[in-house]
Design a protein around this motif. Sequence first.
Motif, PDB file in Angstrom:
ATOM      1  N   LEU A  55     -29.364   4.788  10.195  1.00  0.00           N
ATOM      2  CA  LEU A  55     -30.083   3.799   9.377  1.00  0.00           C
ATOM      3  C   LEU A  55     -30.911   4.527   8.335  1.00  0.00           C
ATOM      4  CD1 LEU A  55     -31.486   1.321  12.088  1.00  0.00           C
ATOM      5  CD2 LEU A  55     -29.211   1.370  11.039  1.00  0.00           C
ATOM      6  N   ILE A  56     -30.809   4.088   7.096  1.00  0.00           N
ATOM      7  CA  ILE A  56     -31.566   4.733   6.017  1.00  0.00           C
ATOM      8  C   ILE A  56     -32.575   3.749   5.438  1.00  0.00           C
ATOM      9  CG2 ILE A  56     -31.436   5.897   3.776  1.00  0.00           C
ATOM     10  CD1 ILE A  56     -28.557   6.692   4.487  1.00  0.00           C
ATOM     11  N   ASP A  57     -33.850   4.141   5.502  1.00  0.00           N
ATOM     12  CA  ASP A  57     -34.935   3.329   4.945  1.00  0.00           C
ATOM     13  C   ASP A  57     -35.092   3.709   3.479  1.00  0.00           C
ATOM     14  OD1 ASP A  57     -37.161   1.746   4.596  1.00  0.00           O
ATOM     15  OD2 ASP A  57     -38.536   3.102   5.637  1.00  0.00           O
ATOM     16  N   SER A  58     -34.682   2.808   2.604  1.00  0.00           N
ATOM     17  CA  SER A  58     -34.697   3.097   1.165  1.00  0.00           C
ATOM     18  C   SER A  58     -36.101   2.911   0.592  1.00  0.00           C
ATOM     19  CB  SER A  58     -33.728   2.131   0.478  1.00  0.00           C
ATOM     20  OG  SER A  58     -33.983   2.017  -0.900  1.00  0.00           O
ATOM     21  N   PRO A  59     -36.444   3.678  -0.444  1.00  0.00           N
ATOM     22  CA  PRO A  59     -37.689   3.359  -1.143  1.00  0.00           C
ATOM     23  C   PRO A  59     -37.508   2.095  -1.981  1.00  0.00           C
ATOM     24  CG  PRO A  59     -36.585   5.227  -2.187  1.00  0.00           C
ATOM     25  CD  PRO A  59     -35.755   4.846  -1.004  1.00  0.00           C
ATOM     26  N   ALA A  60     -38.624   1.509  -2.400  1.00  0.00           N
ATOM     27  CA  ALA A  60     -38.566   0.373  -3.321  1.00  0.00           C
ATOM     28  C   ALA A  60     -38.044   0.884  -4.666  1.00  0.00           C
ATOM     29  CB  ALA A  60     -39.949  -0.232  -3.477  1.00  0.00           C
ATOM     30  N   GLY A  61     -37.660  -0.058  -5.520  1.00  0.00           N
ATOM     31  CA  GLY A  61     -37.221   0.333  -6.855  1.00  0.00           C
ATOM     32  C   GLY A  61     -35.708   0.440  -6.933  1.00  0.00           C
ATOM     33  N   ILE A  62     -35.243   0.793  -8.129  1.00  0.00           N
ATOM     34  CA  ILE A  62     -33.793   0.867  -8.338  1.00  0.00           C
ATOM     35  C   ILE A  62     -33.422   2.199  -8.983  1.00  0.00           C
ATOM     36  CG2 ILE A  62     -33.395  -1.617  -8.471  1.00  0.00           C
ATOM     37  CD1 ILE A  62     -33.594  -1.402 -11.509  1.00  0.00           C
ATOM     38  N   GLU A  63     -34.319   3.181  -8.850  1.00  0.00           N
ATOM     39  CA  GLU A  63     -34.064   4.459  -9.503  1.00  0.00           C
ATOM     40  C   GLU A  63     -33.445   5.453  -8.528  1.00  0.00           C
ATOM     41  OE1 GLU A  63     -37.258   3.046  -9.597  1.00  0.00           O
ATOM     42  OE2 GLU A  63     -36.885   1.946 -11.456  1.00  0.00           O
ATOM     43  N   ARG A  64     -33.742   6.714  -8.754  1.00  0.00           N
ATOM     44  CA  ARG A  64     -33.117   7.796  -7.995  1.00  0.00           C
ATOM     45  C   ARG A  64     -33.212   7.617  -6.482  1.00  0.00           C
ATOM     46  NH1 ARG A  64     -32.090  13.073  -9.518  1.00  0.00           N
ATOM     47  NH2 ARG A  64     -31.241  14.288  -7.805  1.00  0.00           N
ATOM     48  N   GLY A  65     -34.392   7.260  -5.993  1.00  0.00           N
ATOM     49  CA  GLY A  65     -34.591   7.129  -4.548  1.00  0.00           C
ATOM     50  C   GLY A  65     -33.674   6.078  -3.949  1.00  0.00           C
ATOM     51  N   PHE A  66     -33.541   4.969  -4.647  1.00  0.00           N
ATOM     52  CA  PHE A  66     -32.633   3.904  -4.229  1.00  0.00           C
ATOM     53  C   PHE A  66     -31.186   4.402  -4.247  1.00  0.00           C
ATOM     54  CE2 PHE A  66     -29.749   0.749  -6.251  1.00  0.00           C
ATOM     55  CZ  PHE A  66     -29.582  -0.143  -5.195  1.00  0.00           C
ATOM     56  N   ARG A  67     -30.850   5.107  -5.308  1.00  0.00           N
ATOM     57  CA  ARG A  67     -29.465   5.615  -5.421  1.00  0.00           C
ATOM     58  C   ARG A  67     -29.149   6.615  -4.317  1.00  0.00           C
ATOM     59  NH1 ARG A  67     -27.041   3.378  -9.375  1.00  0.00           N
ATOM     60  NH2 ARG A  67     -28.329   2.359 -10.951  1.00  0.00           N
ATOM     61  N   ASN A  68     -30.119   7.462  -3.992  1.00  0.00           N
ATOM     62  CA  ASN A  68     -29.937   8.387  -2.868  1.00  0.00           C
ATOM     63  C   ASN A  68     -29.665   7.622  -1.584  1.00  0.00           C
ATOM     64  OD1 ASN A  68     -30.476  10.654  -4.444  1.00  0.00           O
ATOM     65  ND2 ASN A  68     -32.646  10.732  -3.859  1.00  0.00           N
ATOM     66  N   ALA A  69     -30.458   6.561  -1.379  1.00  0.00           N
ATOM     67  CA  ALA A  69     -30.396   5.841  -0.104  1.00  0.00           C
ATOM     68  C   ALA A  69     -29.090   5.064   0.060  1.00  0.00           C
ATOM     69  CB  ALA A  69     -31.595   4.892   0.014  1.00  0.00           C
ATOM     70  N   VAL A  70     -28.571   4.526  -1.015  1.00  0.00           N
ATOM     71  CA  VAL A  70     -27.361   3.700  -0.864  1.00  0.00           C
ATOM     72  C   VAL A  70     -26.058   4.499  -0.997  1.00  0.00           C
ATOM     73  CG1 VAL A  70     -28.481   1.546  -1.565  1.00  0.00           C
ATOM     74  CG2 VAL A  70     -27.281   2.916  -3.281  1.00  0.00           C
ATOM     75  N   ALA A  71     -26.157   5.704  -1.551  1.00  0.00           N
ATOM     76  CA  ALA A  71     -24.921   6.480  -1.783  1.00  0.00           C
ATOM     77  C   ALA A  71     -24.045   6.605  -0.534  1.00  0.00           C
ATOM     78  CB  ALA A  71     -25.261   7.848  -2.369  1.00  0.00           C
ATOM     79  N   PRO A  72     -24.606   6.957   0.620  1.00  0.00           N
ATOM     80  CA  PRO A  72     -23.726   7.135   1.778  1.00  0.00           C
ATOM     81  C   PRO A  72     -23.471   5.867   2.594  1.00  0.00           C
ATOM     82  CG  PRO A  72     -25.930   7.921   2.298  1.00  0.00           C
ATOM     83  CD  PRO A  72     -25.986   7.373   0.905  1.00  0.00           C
TER      84      PRO A  72
END
Lengths: 268, 104
Positions: free
Chosen positions: A118-135
């Motif tokens: 399970l990956i807890d994504s940061p808020a927003g739609i930038e790099r952190g979000f992209r990192n979290a959803v990539a896998p």
Amino acid sequence: MGAKVITITSGKGGVGKTTTTANLGISLARMDQKVVVIDADIGLRNLDIVMGLENRIVYDLVDIIEGRCKLRQALIKHKLFPELYLIPAAQTRDKTAVSPADMIQLTDQMRQEFDYILIDSPAGIERGFRNAVAPADEVLIVTNPEVSAVRDADRVIGLLEAENKKAPRLILNRAKVEQIRKGEMLSAEDVTDILAIKLIGIVPEDDQVVPSSNSGVPITLNDNSRAGQAFRNIARRLMGEDVPFMTLDEPTSLLKRLGRLFAGGKGN
Amino acid sequence: MAGFLERMFGRAPKQGTGITAKERLQFILVHDRINLPPERLEMMKKEILEVISKYVEVDGSGIDIALQKRQRDSLLVAEIPFSRPSEGFDQDEDEDSAQAEDKP
């Protein structure tokens, strides 16, 4: 393939991503699943404190990615569930310390050993979000029944569509039964109508959620909590079980409702 | 009776700010999804009409150009009725005879 990678995201901050991740991780572990939860909110570490594991951190996500420790060394074992682990976020770095490719590589290393990542994504739609959803094999969108949160959820859904990700499922968090009943709050049906995605859970507002975070004991460990029950149900649905949605009205008894009906009349 | 049952089963009524929130979101999200704010859509409509009017006469009162959504896809639906052609026959005469026929 092994583990299923599930990312919990929302667009808007403060809707309950971390609470959801912690509770789903624990609910899955309670059902004897091997689980790792990853805090992908680099610079704003908090999944550890919600889960009561903040004092055990030695290494973090960025340490693994930059090779300062072995993957195994950064896995923090949960106190109650020996097959539940946390990878904490780095506290003193920022989102650019990790790339989407790093996240894919990291999760691929763990897929054989776990049932759920399970990956807890940061808020927003930038790099952190992209990192979290990539896998992610699957994405869960957490939202609240508020215009701002729903609009942000829609934006995130659009971004996932553009990435050709599988359609995400929705968790409506902090639903207030009484306000929905009065027509002063969006219902789960309203929100799924607006966003046009499938619902995987409705979590009722519960006064015990904050105290449970205060103590680092996620609400789902409280068998009497309605929110806890909602999280357990979501975990079972993730495992493919067909669990009916709770009727939010349950805690008020039939008698109470009858009383309200005759006392309040149409003013309700 | 239906109202009674609805209150018994806790269904959300069609009043209150919940329905306002839903309508506002449904409206704005169609625009958000294609990155075309309502005001810009109005500008686009005007231009579309200008272009069409260069070629044919348009019946201004019957125009309906609006964004619609189907699930998560948006589409522009335009209904642009043409004015009756004025060449060939004398328009007034034509209309008079049509009206005469319509009368019982």
